[in-house]
Design a protein around this motif. Structure first.
Motif, PDB file in Angstrom:
ATOM      1  N   ILE A   1       0.666  -1.181   0.008  1.00  0.00           N
ATOM      2  CA  ILE A   1      -0.080  -0.022  -0.090  1.00  0.00           C
ATOM      3  C   ILE A   1       0.969   1.246   0.069  1.00  0.00           C
ATOM      4  CG2 ILE A   1      -1.753   1.176   1.185  1.00  0.00           C
ATOM      5  CD1 ILE A   1      -2.761  -1.161   2.403  1.00  0.00           C
ATOM      6  N   ILE A   2       0.878   2.027  -0.989  1.00  0.00           N
ATOM      7  CA  ILE A   2       1.590   3.258  -1.268  1.00  0.00           C
ATOM      8  C   ILE A   2       0.917   4.193  -1.104  1.00  0.00           C
ATOM      9  CG2 ILE A   2       3.138   4.245  -2.924  1.00  0.00           C
ATOM     10  CD1 ILE A   2       3.471   1.449  -4.295  1.00  0.00           C
ATOM     11  N   THR A   3       1.587   5.326  -0.387  1.00  0.00           N
ATOM     12  CA  THR A   3       0.659   6.505  -0.204  1.00  0.00           C
ATOM     13  C   THR A   3       1.519   7.386  -0.903  1.00  0.00           C
ATOM     14  OG1 THR A   3       0.106   6.066   2.186  1.00  0.00           O
ATOM     15  CG2 THR A   3       0.195   8.321   1.476  1.00  0.00           C
ATOM     16  N   LYS A   4       0.604   8.589  -1.744  1.00  0.00           N
ATOM     17  CA  LYS A   4       1.070   9.712  -2.568  1.00  0.00           C
ATOM     18  C   LYS A   4       0.384  11.001  -2.027  1.00  0.00           C
ATOM     19  CE  LYS A   4       3.175   7.152  -6.289  1.00  0.00           C
ATOM     20  NZ  LYS A   4       4.732   7.990  -6.418  1.00  0.00           N
ATOM     21  N   GLU A   5       1.047  12.048  -2.396  1.00  0.00           N
ATOM     22  CA  GLU A   5       0.223  13.478  -2.381  1.00  0.00           C
ATOM     23  C   GLU A   5       0.024  13.859  -3.672  1.00  0.00           C
ATOM     24  OE1 GLU A   5      -0.991  14.447   0.738  1.00  0.00           O
ATOM     25  OE2 GLU A   5      -0.133  12.662   1.567  1.00  0.00           O
ATOM     26  N   ILE A   6      -1.117  14.144  -3.799  1.00  0.00           N
ATOM     27  CA  ILE A   6      -1.446  14.909  -5.255  1.00  0.00           C
ATOM     28  C   ILE A   6      -2.115  16.068  -5.127  1.00  0.00           C
ATOM     29  CG2 ILE A   6      -1.788  12.426  -6.380  1.00  0.00           C
ATOM     30  CD1 ILE A   6      -4.894  13.127  -6.231  1.00  0.00           C
ATOM     31  N   LYS A   7      -1.999  16.832  -6.230  1.00  0.00           N
ATOM     32  CA  LYS A   7      -2.401  18.337  -6.096  1.00  0.00           C
ATOM     33  C   LYS A   7      -2.978  18.605  -7.666  1.00  0.00           C
ATOM     34  CE  LYS A   7      -0.581  22.952  -5.161  1.00  0.00           C
ATOM     35  NZ  LYS A   7       0.698  23.736  -4.599  1.00  0.00           N
ATOM     36  N   THR A   8      -4.000  19.359  -7.405  1.00  0.00           N
ATOM     37  CA  THR A   8      -4.596  20.194  -8.667  1.00  0.00           C
ATOM     38  C   THR A   8      -4.751  21.361  -8.320  1.00  0.00           C
ATOM     39  OG1 THR A   8      -6.873  19.880  -7.951  1.00  0.00           O
ATOM     40  CG2 THR A   8      -5.903  18.027  -8.899  1.00  0.00           C
ATOM     41  N   LYS A   9      -5.112  22.537  -9.428  1.00  0.00           N
ATOM     42  CA  LYS A   9      -5.530  23.476  -9.180  1.00  0.00           C
ATOM     43  C   LYS A   9      -6.657  24.009  -8.062  1.00  0.00           C
ATOM     44  CE  LYS A   9      -4.307  24.970 -13.845  1.00  0.00           C
ATOM     45  NZ  LYS A   9      -5.096  25.459 -15.454  1.00  0.00           N
ATOM     46  N   LEU A  10      -7.522  22.911  -7.806  1.00  0.00           N
ATOM     47  CA  LEU A  10      -8.433  23.138  -6.895  1.00  0.00           C
ATOM     48  C   LEU A  10      -8.109  22.753  -5.439  1.00  0.00           C
ATOM     49  CD1 LEU A  10     -11.426  22.125  -9.395  1.00  0.00           C
ATOM     50  CD2 LEU A  10     -10.542  24.565  -8.531  1.00  0.00           C
ATOM     51  N   ALA A  11      -7.303  21.712  -5.319  1.00  0.00           N
ATOM     52  CA  ALA A  11      -6.983  21.102  -4.194  1.00  0.00           C
ATOM     53  C   ALA A  11      -5.882  19.939  -4.160  1.00  0.00           C
ATOM     54  CB  ALA A  11      -8.318  20.123  -3.684  1.00  0.00           C
ATOM     55  N   LYS A  12      -5.420  19.886  -2.872  1.00  0.00           N
ATOM     56  CA  LYS A  12      -4.205  18.800  -2.870  1.00  0.00           C
ATOM     57  C   LYS A  12      -4.949  17.782  -1.892  1.00  0.00           C
ATOM     58  CE  LYS A  12      -1.736  21.325   0.735  1.00  0.00           C
ATOM     59  NZ  LYS A  12      -0.290  21.949   1.123  1.00  0.00           N
TER      60      LYS A  12
END
Length: 255
Positions: A6-17
Motif C-alpha cells: 500500500i503506497i501513499t502519495k500526495e497529489i495536487k490540482t488547481k483546486l485542491a491537494k
C-alpha cells in the motif's frame, strides 16, 4: 508471489491537494497489466481509524483472499482521501452556479464536485503513468461517496467501465441528478453493482430509493447486480462484507 503493498502519495490540482493510497496486489509484477478501482473516502479502505464506525472496507484482506482462492488475478485499488468539505465535494449537481438544497438535511451550499473530479483525474494520471495498468477502470464509493460514484460514471462514461455503488444516499440528490443520469451515455457497455442494507437509515426509504436508481440503470441497459444486505446498517463493516462480491461481479462480466 510477493507481498501486497500500500503506497501513499500526495497529489495536487488547481483546486485542491489530497492524499491517495495505492494498493498493489501480491500478484503485481512488471509483466502483468492490471485493472484499477478508484475509490472515494479512500482513507477507509484499509484502516478503520479514520471512519466514524472505526471499521474499514478490508480491501487488501479481501482482495488477497480472492487471489489465494484463484477467483481473481487482482486489482490495483486507489483510495482518494476525503476532506472536512466532503459533503460539498460529493454533492452531485449540474447547477454549478446555484445553491444545492438536499431534501433530507438542513443545508444550503454550492456543490463542489468539481474538486472531486479534478482529484480523480489527477489520481488517474499519476497511477496510470507509474504503474502497470490495462486501461480498465472502475469507480466505487458509499453513502455520499455512492452519490458521487454514479455521478462520475454518468459524467465520464468514456473513462470508466463500471461502478460499485454502495448505500447510495439518494435523498440528498439535487433535483437534476437522476435526469442527468437518465440522459447520460452510460449503457450496455457498463456495469453497476448496486448495494443497500435493509436496516439503513440515510433517508426515509433507503431501500426504495436504491431500487428507484436500479430501475433507471436497468432502463439504460447496464449490466447490473442489485444486492440487499439483510439487517445491515450504514457502516464500513457492511460494505466490507460486499466488496468481494463487487470484484467477482467484475470478473464474471469479463469472461
Amino acid at each position: 508471489m510477493s507481498e501486497y503493498k500500500i503506497i501513499t502519495k500526495e497529489i495536487k490540482t488547481k483546486l485542491a491537494k489530497r492524499t491517495i493510497n495505492i494498493y498493489l496486489p501480491s500478484t503485481y509484477d512488471s509483466k502483468t497489466l492490471f485493472p484499477v478501482i478508484y475509490a472515494f473516502d479512500g482513507q477507509n479502505l484499509h484502516d478503520g481509524k479514520y471512519s466514524l464506525s472505526h471499521d474499514s472496507w478490508e480491501v487488501s484482506q479481501s482482495m488477497e483472499r480472492l487471489i489465494k482462492e484463484g477467483k481473481t488475478k487482482g486489482f490495483i485499488v486507489v483510495g482518494i482521501y476525503n476532506s472536512k468539505d466532503r459533503t460539498k465535494e460529493y454533492a452531485p449537481s449540474n447547477f454549478k452556479d446555484e445553491m444545492y438544497k438536499p431534501k433530507f438535511i438542513k443545508m444550503v451550499f454550492k456543490p463542489r464536485y468539481d474538486i472531486s473530479f479534478s482529484l480523480l483525474n489527477e489520481a488517474m494520471r499519476v497511477v496510470e503513468s507509474e504503474f502497470k495498468v490495462n486501461g480498465e477502470r472502475y469507480v466505487m464509493g458509499s453513502s455520499y461517496g455512492g452519490n458521487i460514484t454514479l455521478w462520475t460514471l454518468a459524467n465520464m462514461p468514456d473513462k470508466f467501465n463500471g461502478a460499485g455503488i454502495y448505500s447510495i444516499a439518494s435523498e440528498f440528490f439535487a433535483s437534476d441528478y437522476l435526469d442527468f443520469v437518465k440522459k447520460s451515455d452510460i449503457g450496455p457497455k457498463h456495469i453497476a453493482y448496486n448495494y443497500m442494507g435493509t436496516a439503513e437509515d440515510m433517508g426515509s426509504d433507503p431501500v426504495g430509493e436504491s431500487y428507484r436508481v436500479n430501475e433507471l440503470l436497468k432502463e439504460k441497459g447496464l449490466k447490473i447486480k442489485y444486492v440487499l444486505g439483510e439487517g445491515l446498517t450504514h457502516t464500513e463493516k457492511a460494505w466490507a462484507n460486499y466488496f468481494p462480491d463487487f470484484v467477482l461481479f467484475i470478473e464474471e462480466n469479463n469472461k
